[in-house]
Design an enzyme around this catalytic site. Sequence first.
Site, mmCIF file in Angstrom:
data_model
loop_
_atom_site.group_PDB
_atom_site.id
_atom_site.type_symbol
_atom_site.label_atom_id
_atom_site.label_comp_id
_atom_site.label_asym_id
_atom_site.label_seq_id
_atom_site.Cartn_x
_atom_site.Cartn_y
_atom_site.Cartn_z
ATOM 1 N N HIS A 191 0.817 -1.211 0.000
ATOM 2 C CA HIS A 191 0.000 0.000 0.000
ATOM 3 C C HIS A 191 0.857 1.271 0.000
ATOM 4 C CE1 HIS A 191 -4.403 0.360 0.851
ATOM 5 N NE2 HIS A 191 -4.034 1.589 0.583
ATOM 6 N N GLU A 425 -6.747 -12.956 -14.812
ATOM 7 C CA GLU A 425 -5.780 -13.021 -13.710
ATOM 8 C C GLU A 425 -5.478 -14.450 -13.303
ATOM 9 O OE1 GLU A 425 -6.748 -9.510 -10.702
ATOM 10 O OE2 GLU A 425 -8.542 -10.560 -11.378
ATOM 11 N N CYS A 496 -3.362 -4.257 -17.120
ATOM 12 C CA CYS A 496 -3.358 -3.275 -16.042
ATOM 13 C C CYS A 496 -2.500 -3.722 -14.855
ATOM 14 C CB CYS A 496 -4.777 -2.943 -15.592
ATOM 15 S SG CYS A 496 -5.663 -4.379 -14.997
#
Length: 560
Positions: A191, A425, A496
């Site tokens: 993060h 994915e 992405c």
Amino acid sequence: MSDRRISGVGVTPLLGVGTVVQYDSAVDLDDTERSAADPETERQRFEEARETAADELARERSRTAERVGADEAEIFDAHQQFLADPQITDGVETAVREDGLTAERAVSRAFEDPIARFEEADGMFAERADDLRDVRDRLLRILLDRDRVDLSALPEGTVLVAERLTPSDTAQLDPDAVAGFVTVEGGRTSHAAIMARSLAIPAVVGVDADALDLDDGTRLVVDGTTGDVTVDPDADAVAAARESSGATVRHDPVTTVDGRHVEVAANVGTPREAVAADERGADGVGLFRTEFLFLDREAPPDEDEQYGALCEVCETFAGSRVVVRTLDIGGDKPIPYVDSDPGDNPFLGVRGVRFAPGERPELFEEHVRAILRAAAGPAQLAVMFPLVSTVAELDALLDDVSAIAAELEEEGVDYAVPELGAMVETPASVFLAREFAERLDFLSIGTNDLTQYVMAAARDDDRVASLHDPLHPPVLRAIARTVEAAHEGDAWVGMCGEMAGDPDFTELLVGLGLDELSMSAVTVPDVKAGVRDVDDESAAALAEAALNAETREDVRALID
Ligand code: PEP
Ligand code: MG
């Protein structure tokens, strides 16, 4: 001058030059008393420390909202909640009254269990452990009357060096003052790293703990592209670094030398990040990680709040494509208040569409209502589903969207049906890409997860980092197969995952036939420049050679 180098993992492809400020938020209790004479005095000391901490948090919240953004400031609300959590306050009370501990020792003990529990869960939960450590250390610092470094007011040209930076630490950093940060802990997709990219702060993580011995004031070059940190660079090294950091930003769409258009879009998690992406010349948004709207709060945002955030992003990218991914909760992104069992292996358990609509259809319905309403706005909205692994799952999702559209129609609410897509994915979705493409407008390859599932190497485990590399031929072959199947099924195909944002890979990815690349805003200018330089024939030859390679080293050699 020496020219010592420390190596780590570069997480923001920017280069910074500055001087070291060591930052250590941990508070050592070794020299403090264990037992207290009067429990009532200790209880009162704790209460006063709690009040001071709450005041500090409120001040830091408003300063962060002003300097960084309202979304980033919300982390301080989560800290306020921890501060008032009865598990903590009761724990301190018991340790003071029943065990006769000092307030400091009682605080330290009361946080032990909750921190350990979050740590065991790994991934984003481990980041919640960092938040708890933050709150604990704040209390201890206040109790011990120690000064702390105000991270929002660091001197210009600071390179912050720390064991770890929590998301709230990172949110406080002023990108105009901080030339970079270097940490011992942390990974590329953590993060704090994602936030550093949003704030465009050069950063290298995962360096050797020796970095903590660097003296304050030592000059450093932080190369967030290579992951190299140069200690005491000479004048030539600094000049070369400065020169190579001057990326230009362009706003116009890009084509290869032969005129093939490749969309270069940005990955964002908040409306504020969308503004930063626009400023760096992104053609649109290729991945809006909507789960970020659900983090660091106590209850999910309702339909109107979600609609508001989506509209903000659509206004920033009016006229451009904005790909909104439906909630991808679970895996390394658990949301504590939704109360889903992470299971023994969260990456293989209930995440993505298995969570919503799977376990929480009502949450999904509210979410998709907000998305379809926002699709009536100024951007070309597209919606994609995370972690789809069967055709039945996809068909059910498409039925859900149709039912929600019908509901809005009946209610007379303004809405539009957006382009529909799925993330690729999992190996399952690679093998089903043709079937998916026939049902959808587009596919978007998420290489962060695809690499972890193809290589059986967790994306957040440093010990298997060499396996979690999309240059391994099996991952490249999965990408190639997906692109081919998408085009056969008449769908466009983007990427992405983090791979898309590495300018070293641009020629290879264009050669593999991707129509869109979406990345952290900060790399948009470099990737756009890379696309402009691509010669289609050489790119296709590079892709073919890479697909025939046997090792990632061979692929790397071809790219180099
Ligand atoms: C991916 O898996 O590559 C991806 C883009 O999704 P996330 O990183 O949010 O899991
Ligand atoms: Mg993913």
